[in-house]
Design a protein around this motif. Structure first.
Motif, short mmCIF file in Angstrom:
data_model
loop_
_atom_site.label_atom_id
_atom_site.label_comp_id
_atom_site.label_asym_id
_atom_site.label_seq_id
_atom_site.Cartn_x
_atom_site.Cartn_y
_atom_site.Cartn_z
N CYS A 105 1.41 -1.00 0.25
CA CYS A 105 0.06 -0.14 -0.06
C CYS A 105 0.69 1.07 0.08
O CYS A 105 0.91 2.36 -1.15
N ALA A 106 2.05 1.14 0.91
CA ALA A 106 2.95 2.21 0.84
C ALA A 106 3.85 2.77 -0.39
O ALA A 106 3.60 4.17 -0.61
N ALA A 107 4.27 1.49 -1.22
CA ALA A 107 4.36 1.57 -1.88
C ALA A 107 4.02 1.92 -3.33
O ALA A 107 3.90 2.81 -4.72
N LEU A 108 2.24 1.76 -3.65
CA LEU A 108 0.92 2.22 -4.61
C LEU A 108 0.31 3.68 -3.91
O LEU A 108 0.07 3.66 -4.45
N ASN A 109 1.00 4.20 -2.83
CA ASN A 109 0.32 4.98 -2.13
C ASN A 109 -0.86 4.60 -2.18
O ASN A 109 -2.32 6.29 -2.42
N VAL A 110 -1.24 4.45 -1.81
CA VAL A 110 -2.26 3.68 -1.36
C VAL A 110 -2.98 3.44 -0.31
O VAL A 110 -2.33 3.54 0.90
N ASP A 111 -4.70 3.58 0.23
CA ASP A 111 -4.86 3.39 2.06
C ASP A 111 -5.71 2.68 2.00
O ASP A 111 -6.07 1.83 1.02
N PRO A 112 -5.24 1.66 2.52
CA PRO A 112 -4.87 -0.27 3.38
C PRO A 112 -6.82 -0.08 3.64
O PRO A 112 -6.96 -1.26 2.39
N SER A 113 -7.23 0.73 3.62
CA SER A 113 -8.85 1.20 3.84
C SER A 113 -9.57 1.00 2.54
O SER A 113 -10.40 0.09 2.47
N GLN A 114 -8.79 1.16 1.29
CA GLN A 114 -9.40 1.37 -0.34
C GLN A 114 -8.48 0.16 -0.71
O GLN A 114 -7.99 0.74 -1.62
N THR A 115 -8.16 -0.41 -0.39
CA THR A 115 -7.75 -1.74 -1.39
C THR A 115 -8.09 -3.70 -1.31
O THR A 115 -8.44 -3.64 -0.32
N VAL A 116 -7.96 -4.10 -1.57
CA VAL A 116 -8.29 -5.43 -1.55
C VAL A 116 -7.29 -6.34 -1.63
O VAL A 116 -6.12 -6.00 -2.47
N VAL A 117 -7.42 -7.34 -1.21
CA VAL A 117 -6.38 -8.50 -1.36
C VAL A 117 -7.03 -10.23 -1.97
O VAL A 117 -7.73 -9.82 -0.82
N ILE A 118 -7.12 -10.17 -2.17
CA ILE A 118 -7.01 -11.28 -3.04
C ILE A 118 -6.48 -13.13 -2.80
O ILE A 118 -5.33 -12.96 -3.47
N GLY A 119 -6.66 -13.82 -2.47
CA GLY A 119 -5.46 -14.70 -2.03
C GLY A 119 -6.64 -16.41 -2.03
O GLY A 119 -7.65 -16.50 -1.79
N ASP A 120 -5.47 -17.78 -2.13
CA ASP A 120 -6.15 -18.55 -1.39
C ASP A 120 -6.02 -19.55 -0.91
O ASP A 120 -6.48 -20.70 -0.26
N ILE A 121 -5.26 -18.76 0.43
CA ILE A 121 -5.50 -19.59 2.16
C ILE A 121 -5.89 -18.23 3.26
O ILE A 121 -6.04 -16.72 3.07
N GLY A 122 -6.41 -18.79 4.29
CA GLY A 122 -6.60 -17.90 5.69
C GLY A 122 -5.46 -17.05 5.85
O GLY A 122 -5.56 -15.95 6.43
N ALA A 123 -4.08 -17.64 5.51
CA ALA A 123 -2.81 -16.01 5.58
C ALA A 123 -3.34 -15.55 4.75
O ALA A 123 -3.13 -14.00 5.37
N ASP A 124 -3.89 -14.74 3.79
CA ASP A 124 -4.24 -13.54 2.71
C ASP A 124 -5.38 -12.73 3.26
O ASP A 124 -5.05 -12.01 3.41
N VAL A 125 -6.45 -13.70 3.85
CA VAL A 125 -7.29 -13.39 4.81
C VAL A 125 -7.18 -12.51 5.37
O VAL A 125 -7.57 -11.05 6.27
N ASP A 126 -6.44 -12.81 6.84
CA ASP A 126 -5.97 -12.40 7.83
C ASP A 126 -4.61 -11.36 7.73
O ASP A 126 -4.67 -10.16 8.04
N ALA A 127 -3.49 -11.47 6.86
CA ALA A 127 -3.15 -10.32 6.45
C ALA A 127 -3.69 -9.13 6.01
O ALA A 127 -3.34 -7.91 6.25
N ALA A 128 -4.85 -9.26 5.31
CA ALA A 128 -5.78 -7.93 4.63
C ALA A 128 -6.41 -7.62 6.48
O ALA A 128 -5.99 -6.03 6.25
N ARG A 129 -6.99 -8.38 6.56
CA ARG A 129 -7.66 -7.80 7.67
C ARG A 129 -6.80 -7.18 8.97
O ARG A 129 -7.00 -6.10 9.26
N ALA A 130 -5.45 -7.84 9.08
CA ALA A 130 -4.54 -6.89 10.01
C ALA A 130 -4.08 -5.27 9.63
O ALA A 130 -3.89 -4.97 10.30
N ALA A 131 -4.06 -5.51 8.06
CA ALA A 131 -3.77 -4.45 7.19
C ALA A 131 -4.92 -3.02 7.23
O ALA A 131 -4.35 -2.23 7.09
N GLY A 132 -6.11 -3.57 7.71
CA GLY A 132 -7.08 -2.78 7.17
C GLY A 132 -7.99 -2.75 6.18
O GLY A 132 -8.40 -2.15 5.62
#
Length: 171
Positions: free
Chosen positions: A110-137
């Protein structure tokens, strides 16, 4: 979400490309169904794209940085350039802040792309992807594969049957 996000971050293995454990060989890269169309459509809409990927094979001594870079270069040959690549090379026991399910990779992307995490979607295939997204907002979208655990599907706030379907649920 009622509009497209500022950015979509993809997990690499099992999401953009078929998961080949500890792959450092670009000739073994094959895209997941819908990857070309999904990434292309997001770019047409002006959505920034990036990749967030655990690469513990480096920390385990099973992969080199050069091998990972060669695979990533092949992904970009097939899908076009991503705005950022954030990789965790650490062994799972290292306790780093970047390894998913921790938020480090998502926050760095998000910092590299200059975007707010709350305006970002993370698409993944396992729970760790979901958990990382949630932890980052960020907003997580799980696209299950045969290796995704049933419990991960059950606890994900948003599940799409494939990458193409993920587009419909992120706006």
């Amino acid at each position: 979400m009622d509009q497209y996000p500022q950015a979509v971050l993809f997990d690499r293995d099992g999401t953009l490309i078929r998961d080949v454990p500890y792959n450092g060989d670009p000739t073994r890269v094959s895209l997941m169904p819908g990857a070309v169309e999904t990434v292309g459509e997001l770019r047409k809409l002006g959505v920034r794209t990036g990749v967030v990927s655990n690469q513990s094979g480096i920390g385990r001594g099973l992969l080199s940085w050069e091998g990972v870079a060669a695979v990533n270069a092949r992904v970009e040959e097939l899908l076009g350039r991503f705005g950022t690549w954030q990789l965790c090379p650490h062994h799972p026991d290292d306790g780093c802040a970047c390894r998913k399910p921790r938020p480090g990779l998502v926050l760095a992307a998000c910092a590299a792309l200059n975007v707010d995490p709350s305006q970002t979607v993370v698409i993944g295939d396992i729970g760790a992807d979901v958990d990382a997204a949630r932890a980052a907002g960020a907003f997580p979208v799980l696209v299950p594969t045969p290796r995704t655990l049933r419990a991960e599907v059950d606890r994900a706030p948003c599940v799409a049957k494939d990458l193409a379907s993920a587009l419909a649920v992120i706006r």
